[in-house]
Design an enzyme around this catalytic site. Sequence first.
Site, mmCIF file in Angstrom:
data_model
loop_
_atom_site.group_PDB
_atom_site.id
_atom_site.type_symbol
_atom_site.label_atom_id
_atom_site.label_comp_id
_atom_site.label_asym_id
_atom_site.label_seq_id
_atom_site.Cartn_x
_atom_site.Cartn_y
_atom_site.Cartn_z
ATOM 1 N N PHE A 121 0.849 -1.188 0.000
ATOM 2 C CA PHE A 121 0.000 0.000 0.000
ATOM 3 C C PHE A 121 0.886 1.240 0.000
ATOM 4 C CE2 PHE A 121 -2.212 3.190 2.672
ATOM 5 C CZ PHE A 121 -3.264 3.457 1.813
ATOM 6 N N ALA A 122 0.664 2.147 -0.941
ATOM 7 C CA ALA A 122 1.578 3.285 -1.091
ATOM 8 C C ALA A 122 0.839 4.614 -0.999
ATOM 9 C CB ALA A 122 2.302 3.176 -2.436
ATOM 10 N N LEU A 123 0.992 5.261 0.152
ATOM 11 C CA LEU A 123 0.365 6.561 0.392
ATOM 12 C C LEU A 123 1.416 7.614 0.744
ATOM 13 C CD1 LEU A 123 -2.199 8.312 0.940
ATOM 14 C CD2 LEU A 123 -2.233 7.386 3.246
ATOM 15 N N THR A 124 2.358 7.280 1.619
ATOM 16 C CA THR A 124 3.312 8.254 2.168
ATOM 17 C C THR A 124 4.288 8.757 1.099
ATOM 18 O OG1 THR A 124 3.189 6.998 4.218
ATOM 19 C CG2 THR A 124 4.932 8.633 4.074
ATOM 20 N N ILE A 171 7.614 2.380 1.734
ATOM 21 C CA ILE A 171 6.588 1.407 1.349
ATOM 22 C C ILE A 171 7.023 -0.011 1.715
ATOM 23 C CG2 ILE A 171 5.137 0.584 -0.544
ATOM 24 C CD1 ILE A 171 4.855 3.647 0.387
ATOM 25 N N ASP A 189 -9.388 2.405 9.233
ATOM 26 C CA ASP A 189 -9.955 2.266 10.586
ATOM 27 C C ASP A 189 -9.634 0.898 11.161
ATOM 28 O OD1 ASP A 189 -11.060 4.752 10.557
ATOM 29 O OD2 ASP A 189 -13.113 4.095 10.132
ATOM 30 N N ARG A 205 16.451 -13.272 38.524
ATOM 31 C CA ARG A 205 17.608 -12.438 38.855
ATOM 32 C C ARG A 205 17.630 -12.102 40.352
ATOM 33 N NH1 ARG A 205 22.724 -10.608 38.139
ATOM 34 N NH2 ARG A 205 22.901 -8.347 38.332
ATOM 35 N N GLU A 230 0.045 3.325 10.065
ATOM 36 C CA GLU A 230 -1.354 3.786 10.068
ATOM 37 C C GLU A 230 -1.535 5.084 10.863
ATOM 38 O OE1 GLU A 230 -1.430 1.711 8.139
ATOM 39 O OE2 GLU A 230 -1.869 -0.336 8.701
ATOM 40 N N THR A 239 0.587 8.586 12.991
ATOM 41 C CA THR A 239 1.277 8.897 14.246
ATOM 42 C C THR A 239 0.270 9.240 15.358
ATOM 43 O OG1 THR A 239 1.329 11.211 13.634
ATOM 44 C CG2 THR A 239 3.243 9.886 12.986
HETATM 45 C C1 LIG Z 1 7.911 0.662 9.590
HETATM 46 C C2 LIG Z 1 7.111 1.565 8.729
HETATM 47 C C3 LIG Z 1 6.330 1.042 7.714
HETATM 48 C C4 LIG Z 1 5.600 1.887 6.885
HETATM 49 N N1 LIG Z 1 4.881 1.353 5.859
HETATM 50 C C5 LIG Z 1 4.216 2.181 5.017
HETATM 51 C C6 LIG Z 1 3.516 1.651 3.886
HETATM 52 O O1 LIG Z 1 3.508 0.440 3.639
HETATM 53 N N2 LIG Z 1 2.864 2.516 3.075
HETATM 54 C C7 LIG Z 1 2.849 3.858 3.307
HETATM 55 O O2 LIG Z 1 2.221 4.566 2.540
HETATM 56 N N3 LIG Z 1 3.530 4.396 4.354
HETATM 57 C C8 LIG Z 1 4.204 3.589 5.208
HETATM 58 N N4 LIG Z 1 4.912 4.105 6.256
HETATM 59 C C9 LIG Z 1 4.942 5.544 6.458
HETATM 60 C C10 LIG Z 1 4.102 5.985 7.658
HETATM 61 O O3 LIG Z 1 2.736 5.821 7.392
HETATM 62 C C11 LIG Z 1 4.494 7.443 7.924
HETATM 63 O O4 LIG Z 1 5.855 7.455 8.373
HETATM 64 C C12 LIG Z 1 3.609 8.107 8.948
HETATM 65 O O5 LIG Z 1 2.285 8.226 8.475
HETATM 66 C C13 LIG Z 1 4.138 9.537 9.266
HETATM 67 O O6 LIG Z 1 4.310 10.249 8.095
HETATM 68 P P1 LIG Z 1 5.719 10.927 7.786
HETATM 69 O O7 LIG Z 1 6.783 9.918 8.018
HETATM 70 O O8 LIG Z 1 5.605 11.534 6.432
HETATM 71 O O9 LIG Z 1 5.890 12.013 8.898
HETATM 72 P P2 LIG Z 1 5.463 13.550 8.842
HETATM 73 O O10 LIG Z 1 4.103 13.669 8.230
HETATM 74 O O11 LIG Z 1 6.588 14.305 8.241
HETATM 75 O O12 LIG Z 1 5.348 13.884 10.368
HETATM 76 C C14 LIG Z 1 6.485 14.084 11.222
HETATM 77 C C15 LIG Z 1 5.965 14.451 12.595
HETATM 78 O O13 LIG Z 1 5.174 15.643 12.533
HETATM 79 C C16 LIG Z 1 3.855 15.390 12.992
HETATM 80 N N5 LIG Z 1 2.873 16.077 12.140
HETATM 81 C C17 LIG Z 1 2.822 16.069 10.786
HETATM 82 N N6 LIG Z 1 1.779 16.791 10.354
HETATM 83 C C18 LIG Z 1 1.153 17.268 11.458
HETATM 84 C C19 LIG Z 1 -0.011 18.068 11.684
HETATM 85 N N7 LIG Z 1 -0.751 18.521 10.671
HETATM 86 N N8 LIG Z 1 -0.353 18.373 12.950
HETATM 87 C C20 LIG Z 1 0.375 17.902 13.997
HETATM 88 N N9 LIG Z 1 1.481 17.143 13.849
HETATM 89 C C21 LIG Z 1 1.857 16.828 12.607
HETATM 90 C C22 LIG Z 1 3.660 13.867 12.876
HETATM 91 O O14 LIG Z 1 2.686 13.382 13.776
HETATM 92 C C23 LIG Z 1 5.054 13.363 13.200
HETATM 93 O O15 LIG Z 1 5.239 13.302 14.576
HETATM 94 C C24 LIG Z 1 5.660 3.298 7.088
HETATM 95 C C25 LIG Z 1 6.453 3.821 8.112
HETATM 96 C C26 LIG Z 1 7.180 2.980 8.913
HETATM 97 C C27 LIG Z 1 8.064 3.562 9.982
#
Ligand SMILES: Cc1cc2nc3c(=O)[nH]c(=O)nc-3n(C[C@H](O)[C@H](O)[C@H](O)COP(=O)(O)OP(=O)(O)OC[C@H]3O[C@@H](n4cnc5c(N)ncnc54)[C@H](O)[C@@H]3O)c2cc1C
Length: 382
Positions: free
Chosen positions: A121-124, A154, A238, A266, A361, A363
């Site tokens: 699944f590719a969103l980020t 991803i 969800d 221990r 899913e 932060t």
């Molecule tokens: C092990 C792992 C597997 C993953 N697998 C996938 C995958 O298969 N597919 C996929 O699409 N993605 C995947 N991801 C990505 C993951 O979904 C994102 O890392 C996550 O959603 C956070 O997005 P970001 O890394 O772009 O952080 P950012 O959006 O840059 O955020 C950085 C920080 O700022 C905060 N922040 C950002 N915007 C706001 C706001 N508007 N208000 C308040 N705080 C904010 C965030 O909460 C976070 O603490 C994966 C990540 C990891 C670590």
Amino acid sequence: MHPTPGALATFVQDLRAFVLEDLEATCEALAAGGISAPELWARLADRSLLRLTLPVEHGGWGLSFQEYLPILELVAQSHGSARMIVHVHNGLWRLLDRYGSAAQKARFLPGWATGRVKMAFALTEPDAGTGTDIRAAARRDGRGWVLDGRKWLITFADVADAFIVVAYTDRDRGAEGISAFIVPRDAPGLHITPQPDGMGLAGTGHGLLTFDGCRLDADALLGREGEGLRMVLRGFLDTSRISIAASCVGLAQRALDLAADHAHRRVTFGKPLAERQAVRFALAEAALDVHAARLLVRDAAARADAGQPCTTEAAMAKLFGLEMVGRVTDTALRVCGGPAYLRGHPVERLYRDARALWFEEGTAEVQKLVIARAVLGGREQG
Ligand SMILES: Cc1cc2nc3c(=O)[nH]c(=O)nc-3n(C[C@H](O)[C@H](O)[C@H](O)COP(=O)(O)OP(=O)(O)OC[C@H]3O[C@@H](n4cnc5c(N)ncnc54)[C@H](O)[C@@H]3O)c2cc1C
């Protein structure tokens, strides 16, 4: 076929030993490069772990969330790499089954139960925030589509046969201009670059996908144009958040069990750690944390099974779960002492695997935004 309650109970009982022994050894072999990721997929498929929630008509067991999540919780006691496969594979089919065309279902779902078909699944994105901030965009070209943009982090980029990719098809329409596409791994114009190994989840590959004038057939569109974000949020995210919360519970339970075991064994200053009040209190607080998180998972799962809205409850379960697993793995590391800091100690591995759950899913901040929306209802200003 859906297992009988007795068969399911036996399966869960047998799984417990498998998870803590065979699966643990298999995942360690994967982390050390002794076996490949597809071999781990095959071993999970052999134990029926890739067909748990898949509907019976597609060769699955059709388990409800209340039946499935305790199994995922158990798998999460082992390595993060196995948990990740079971979690993603038992969730992602929902998008295809619910929104896919007859041709898409016929192409991808028959091989799902055995893991012959693997999807990601590719969103980020590297250059933008998640959701309406994304930049990836597809435009119509003749009867097909041309997709441009970048996705990263991803999971399964190394093994997936196809990717469900979220991209704008009409930027002017905001959230309602976002669509989802099924992009085969060999689509012309898709370049896959492996990303560095993670802090945990050893053996799970993550990748950067670059879509450079990537040409897609007309039938690559999943669901209706403009419904991509809604499909992902309602049809998948969800329930996926509840699964992550259940994973937090399983991982934390294992860390707690290891800490309790260590506290018995221990001896310092003539007494086992388990007899020191400071240690007993730390373990009691961790047990309370795990139990509370498990109850939040059960509540959200019951709502999902009943077809009730569960967006807020799923976000609450995920938020509490990710904070809880941080606290409990901290406690386990402190109680187990210095040896638990060294590579090869199970608590050290759990500690690293746990941190991935903070991001998958969404932060903590994203979960709070979802919960706050429900709290404030229609009375928000601005
Ligand atoms: C092990 C792992 C597997 C993953 N697998 C996938 C995958 O298969 N597919 C996929 O699409 N993605 C995947 N991801 C990505 C993951 O979904 C994102 O890392 C996550 O959603 C956070 O997005 P970001 O890394 O772009 O952080 P950012 O959006 O840059 O955020 C950085 C920080 O700022 C905060 N922040 C950002 N915007 C706001 C706001 N508007 N208000 C308040 N705080 C904010 C965030 O909460 C976070 O603490 C994966 C990540 C990891 C670590």
